[in-house]
Structure formats: structure tokens, C-alpha cells
Design an enzyme around this catalytic site. Structure first.
Site, PDB file in Angstrom:
ATOM      1  N   ASP A  24       0.809  -1.226   0.000  1.00 36.89           N
ATOM      2  CA  ASP A  24       0.000   0.000   0.000  1.00 36.89           C
ATOM      3  C   ASP A  24       0.842   1.275   0.000  1.00 36.89           C
ATOM      4  OD1 ASP A  24      -2.399  -1.404  -0.056  1.00 36.89           O
ATOM      5  OD2 ASP A  24      -2.511  -1.520   2.134  1.00 36.89           O
ATOM      6  N   LYS A  50       1.661  -8.756 -13.616  1.00 32.43           N
ATOM      7  CA  LYS A  50       1.647  -8.932 -12.161  1.00 32.43           C
ATOM      8  C   LYS A  50       1.930 -10.399 -11.878  1.00 32.43           C
ATOM      9  CE  LYS A  50       0.265  -7.360  -7.940  1.00 32.43           C
ATOM     10  NZ  LYS A  50       0.670  -6.107  -7.282  1.00 32.43           N
TER      11      LYS A  50
END
Length: 291
Positions: A24, A50
Site C-alpha cells: 500500500d 503482475k
């Protein structure tokens, strides 16, 4: 939408690995900003990969979908973008425990390397967004995103038409036994094992810049100086070519702490004789109003 990372691609390679000091910190927004910067720098075939997407069920949009949405909102045509995931896991945690809960094996590092090499063949920019921080494990053999960056650096590149780099087979080491094929793991052509692709390539004789770069995304808040320096040291000790640091969640109204941290990161002390630049700052929620 303003481009917070404009003008940086002279220092970045054909493939850019995006990792972070923590979870984050804004890696997805930074990856989207890199895609936009690449497009404006003439990289008109862009892939976003990813390796491990955690915390997603079914066909819910993941990080690569957010990157594509943000890039499109900033003017990158849909047809210029390719998005791909290596493996999707349902629990919002690091890949090893998430895979254990899902009852599946993690894909080996060599599978991710092979997929990225495949994307390199048809794109002139490949962005690889890691999960969590620098040393979060990606596979059953405890390889990390830092190991993936080193593996990709071990791939020889040669100039192709239009100036793009086309990957050749990874360097191999004679006499090293291979266990990956016996395990059923995909190994890139020319590589005997994972150990082969984890050996960095020698400097290019033509003096050209590295074809693989790594960008470290950090937050501007309290503690970021320690986290950033520790992450940079971990990357450099493993031989990762770090192109620079990006602040991935710059607040709309920065206070004295934020500006002080930014000033420090813009003038980092040299690590092993190498200066690591601050490439820019991506505002919190950059482009999110374009949903």
C-alpha cells in the site's frame, strides 16, 4: 491528467520492475504513471504483468486492470496496452500463505521469467508490478521480486528493428545440474536452472544502458527513510540495477515531515558508490477520479 513521471525514460530500460518498501505504498499508481510516461516517450506497445495477484476472487479486476484504466484515462490508447497476471490468489496476504489457504502451489520464478520474455518480444515496454515489498516471496523456493529482477537482468539483449531490445536466452553456467525441469517447472530456453537466470549479465560492450531497470516505490510518511534505505541496500546487495525511487502516495497538502522526507530522498547518500535519484512523486489517488 498530468503526468507525474514525465521525462524519466531516458534512464529506464525495456523492462521496468516496480517494487516497494512495503504494501500500500502506491505501486499500482506508480506503475500506471510509468505506463503514461513510457507512452509519451515513444513506447507505444506496453505490457503490464503482475506475477502474483493476491486478494482477488473470480474475475474481479486486479492491479493490472487498475493500471490500464488509469493509463487510458491519461490518454494511452486501449490497443497499446496488454495486461497479464501470472497467478491469482484469493486471500489478501503474501503469496506463500495465500497459496497455502487456496491449496495451490505457487508458480516458480522461471515461469514468470518466461512470461516476461514472451511479452518482451512483442512490446517495447514491459512493466512488472511486484506484490508488497522487496523481499516478499513469490514462489515455493523463496525467490523474491528482487530475485526476479536479477533473473531478468541475466538475459542478454540485442538491438532490434526500431531500437527496441529483443531478449536472447539467459546466460548459462556449464556443469550446473538442473532440477527445475524434473520438477515440471518452465525454464527459459538456454537456461539450465533457476540458478542460471539469477546470475546478472556482464555489462554490455556497446555501452548502452541496462535493458532491465528496477524502480522502488516509497511512501512520504514517518519511517520512510529507514524503509527506503533498507530496501535499497537489500536490492543492491543482490545486484539489482535500481533506476530510482518514486514517492507513490504524495499527499495533496504535504506537511513539514513530507517535504523534509522528499528533500532527503532527492539527495540520498551514495550506496556502494552509486547515487539513486528520486524520479518523482505520484499524488495520492492519482487519476482515481476518472473511474
Amino acid at each position: 491528467m498530468n503526468n507525474p513521471l514525465s521525462g524519466i525514460f531516458s534512464s529506464l530500460g525495456h523492462t521496468v520492475v516496480v517494487t516497494g518498501t512495503d504494501t500500500d505504498v502506491g505501486k499500482t499508481y506508480a506503475t500506471a504513471a510509468l505506463a503514461v510516461a513510457g507512452w509519451h516517450a515513444g513506447r507505444h506497445r506496453i505490457a503490464v504483468y503482475k506475477p502474483q495477484q493476491t486478494g482477488m476472487r473470480g474475475d474481479d479486476p486486479g492491479d493490472v486492470h487498475d493500471v490500464a484504466r488509469l493509463a487510458r484515462a491519461a490518454g494511452v490508447p486501449s490497443e497499446a496496452l496488454t495486461i497479464a497476471e501470472g497467478q491469482r490468489l484469493t486471500e489478501p496476504m503474501a503469496p506463500p500463505p495465500a497459496a497455502a489457504i487456496d491449496g495451490v502451489e505457487l508458480l516458480p520464478l522461471t515461469t514468470h521469467v518466461a512470461k516476461i520474455l514472451e511479452l518482451q518480444e512483442s512490446h517495447n515496454l514491459v512493466l512488472v508490478e511486484g506484490s508488497g515489498g522487496v523481499l516478499v516471496e513469490l514462489d515455493e523456493d523463496r525467490h523474491t521480486i528482487a530475485d526476479l529482477a536479477v533473473a531478468l537482468q541475466g538475459v542478454e539483449s540485442a538491438p532490434a528493428q526500431g531500437g527496441a531490445d529483443v531478449p536472447r536466452a539467459p546466460r548459462t553456467v556449464q556443469g550446473q545440474a538442473s532440477t527445475d525441469e524434473a520438477r515440471g517447472h518452465a525454464v527459459p530456453a538456454g537456461a539450465a536452472s533457476v540458478g542460471d537466470v539469477l546470475r546478472p549479465a556482464a555489462p554490455r560492450a556497446d555501452g548502452a544502458g541496462a535493458s532491465v531497470s528496477t524502480v522502488l516505490v516509497a511512501r512520504p510518511d514517518l519511517g520512510t527513510l529507514n524503509h527506503t534505505l533498507l530496501s535499497l541496500e537489500a536490492l543492491q546487495r543482490r545486484g539489482v540495477d535500481v533506476a530510482g525511487v518514486v514517492l507513490g502516495s504524495w499527499p495533496p497538502e504535504p506537511d513539514r515531515l513530507h517535504t523534509s522526507n522528499r528533500e532527503y530522498l532527492a539527495d540520498l547518500p551514495a550506496l556502494d558508490g552509486q547515487r539513486i535519484p528520486l524520479l518523482g512523486a505520484v499524488p495520492q489517488g492519482w487519476g482515481s477520479t476518472s473511474r
